[in-house]
Design an enzyme around this catalytic site. Structure first.
Site, short mmCIF file in Angstrom:
data_model
loop_
_atom_site.label_atom_id
_atom_site.label_comp_id
_atom_site.label_asym_id
_atom_site.label_seq_id
_atom_site.Cartn_x
_atom_site.Cartn_y
_atom_site.Cartn_z
N CYS A 1 35.29 38.96 33.63
CA CYS A 1 34.68 37.80 32.95
C CYS A 1 35.13 37.78 31.48
CB CYS A 1 33.15 37.85 33.05
SG CYS A 1 32.52 37.30 34.66
N ASP B 1 48.30 43.32 36.67
CA ASP B 1 47.41 44.49 36.66
C ASP B 1 47.87 45.46 35.57
OD1 ASP B 1 45.42 45.91 39.04
OD2 ASP B 1 46.29 47.22 37.51
N CYS C 1 31.03 41.45 32.98
CA CYS C 1 32.04 42.34 33.57
C CYS C 1 33.40 42.17 32.89
CB CYS C 1 32.12 42.12 35.09
SG CYS C 1 33.37 40.96 35.64
N HIS D 1 34.08 42.18 40.37
CA HIS D 1 34.33 40.74 40.22
C HIS D 1 35.44 40.46 41.23
CE1 HIS D 1 34.90 37.07 37.37
NE2 HIS D 1 35.74 36.90 38.38
N GLY E 1 37.01 50.94 47.94
CA GLY E 1 37.66 51.40 46.71
C GLY E 1 37.60 50.39 45.58
N HIS F 1 44.55 41.49 45.06
CA HIS F 1 45.75 42.13 44.56
C HIS F 1 46.94 41.53 45.30
CE1 HIS F 1 43.63 45.81 42.87
NE2 HIS F 1 42.72 45.40 43.73
N HIS G 1 38.47 39.91 43.33
CA HIS G 1 39.89 39.79 42.97
C HIS G 1 40.76 40.13 44.15
CE1 HIS G 1 38.51 43.87 41.94
NE2 HIS G 1 39.73 44.29 42.25
N ASN H 1 39.67 44.71 47.76
CA ASN H 1 38.84 45.87 48.00
C ASN H 1 37.37 45.47 47.89
OD1 ASN H 1 41.12 47.52 48.26
ND2 ASN H 1 41.23 47.85 46.05
N HIS I 1 31.91 34.35 38.19
CA HIS I 1 31.66 35.74 38.60
C HIS I 1 31.06 35.80 40.00
CE1 HIS I 1 30.81 40.03 38.07
NE2 HIS I 1 29.76 39.76 38.83
P1 5GP Z 1 39.85 47.39 42.37
O1 5GP Z 1 39.98 48.90 42.44
O2 5GP Z 1 38.50 46.99 41.84
O3 5GP Z 1 40.22 46.69 43.64
O4 5GP Z 1 40.95 46.92 41.34
C1 5GP Z 1 40.72 46.80 39.97
C2 5GP Z 1 42.07 46.66 39.33
O5 5GP Z 1 41.88 46.15 38.01
C3 5GP Z 1 42.85 47.97 39.20
O6 5GP Z 1 44.10 47.85 39.87
C4 5GP Z 1 43.01 48.15 37.68
O7 5GP Z 1 44.26 48.69 37.33
C5 5GP Z 1 42.82 46.74 37.16
N1 5GP Z 1 42.25 46.65 35.82
C6 5GP Z 1 41.14 47.28 35.35
N2 5GP Z 1 40.89 46.94 34.08
C7 5GP Z 1 41.87 46.05 33.74
C8 5GP Z 1 42.14 45.33 32.52
O8 5GP Z 1 41.44 45.42 31.52
N3 5GP Z 1 43.22 44.51 32.53
C9 5GP Z 1 44.02 44.37 33.63
N4 5GP Z 1 45.06 43.54 33.52
N5 5GP Z 1 43.79 45.03 34.79
C10 5GP Z 1 42.72 45.86 34.84
ZN ZN Z 2 32.81 38.95 36.24
#
Ligand code: 5GP
Ligand code: ZN
Length: 118
Positions: free
Chosen positions: A5, A28, A2, A93, A88, A97, A95, A82, A44
């Site tokens: 990762c 982000d 992912c 993986h 959403g 925010h 995380h 999320n 992961h």
């Molecule tokens: P989710 O919608 O899964 O809760 O949040 C994923 C977050 O990862 C989003 O806010 C998106 O902007 C961020 N994101 C996705 N790809 C990357 C990346 O390659 N680098 C960074 N720094 N953030 C990422």
């Molecule tokens: Zn991962």
């Protein structure tokens, strides 16, 4: 593997804020607030439903440390994770925010009925 990762492995660059053996915090790429940090475990795990209490117990002070480092503890911040489609979640993986840097809006649904159990 992912995308997060790959960030852990350094295969994709990230703007790091804090790191230890088990966790990583980075900015982000598409911020939703003036300060928008993602905190991930290096291992992961798909999302919050998969995390065990032992790992969460260590992740909690790490998140607090990131907030302190960025001085978000002073005026406050929002912590979000999320989960799955309805939550959403885009990156599978776990995380958290960390959002801050201004007074954040709080969206409410006009079609929600608190008396209705799903
Ligand atoms: P989710 O919608 O899964 O809760 O949040 C994923 C977050 O990862 C989003 O806010 C998106 O902007 C961020 N994101 C996705 N790809 C990357 C990346 O390659 N680098 C960074 N720094 N953030 C990422
Ligand atoms: Zn991962």
């Amino acid at each position: 593997m992912c995308i997060f990762c790959k960030i852990v492995k350094g295969e994709i660059p990230s703007n790091k804020v804090l790191e230890d053996d088990e966790f990583l915090a980075f900015h982000d790429i598409n911020p939703a607030a003036p300060v928008h940090i993602l905190v991930i475990p290096k291992v992961h795990l798909e999302n919050f439903q998969s995390v065990n209490p032992e790992l969460m117990a260590k992740m909690t002070p790490f998140i607090q440390k990131v907030a302190n480092l960025l001085e978000l503890d002073i005026n406050g911040y929002r912590l979000i994770t999320n989960n799955g489609d309805d939550g959403g979640q885009e990156v599978p993986h776990l995380h958290f925010h960390i959002l801050g840097g201004k007074k954040l809006p709080w969206h409410r649904f006009d079609d929600a009925n608190p008396k209705e159990a799903i």
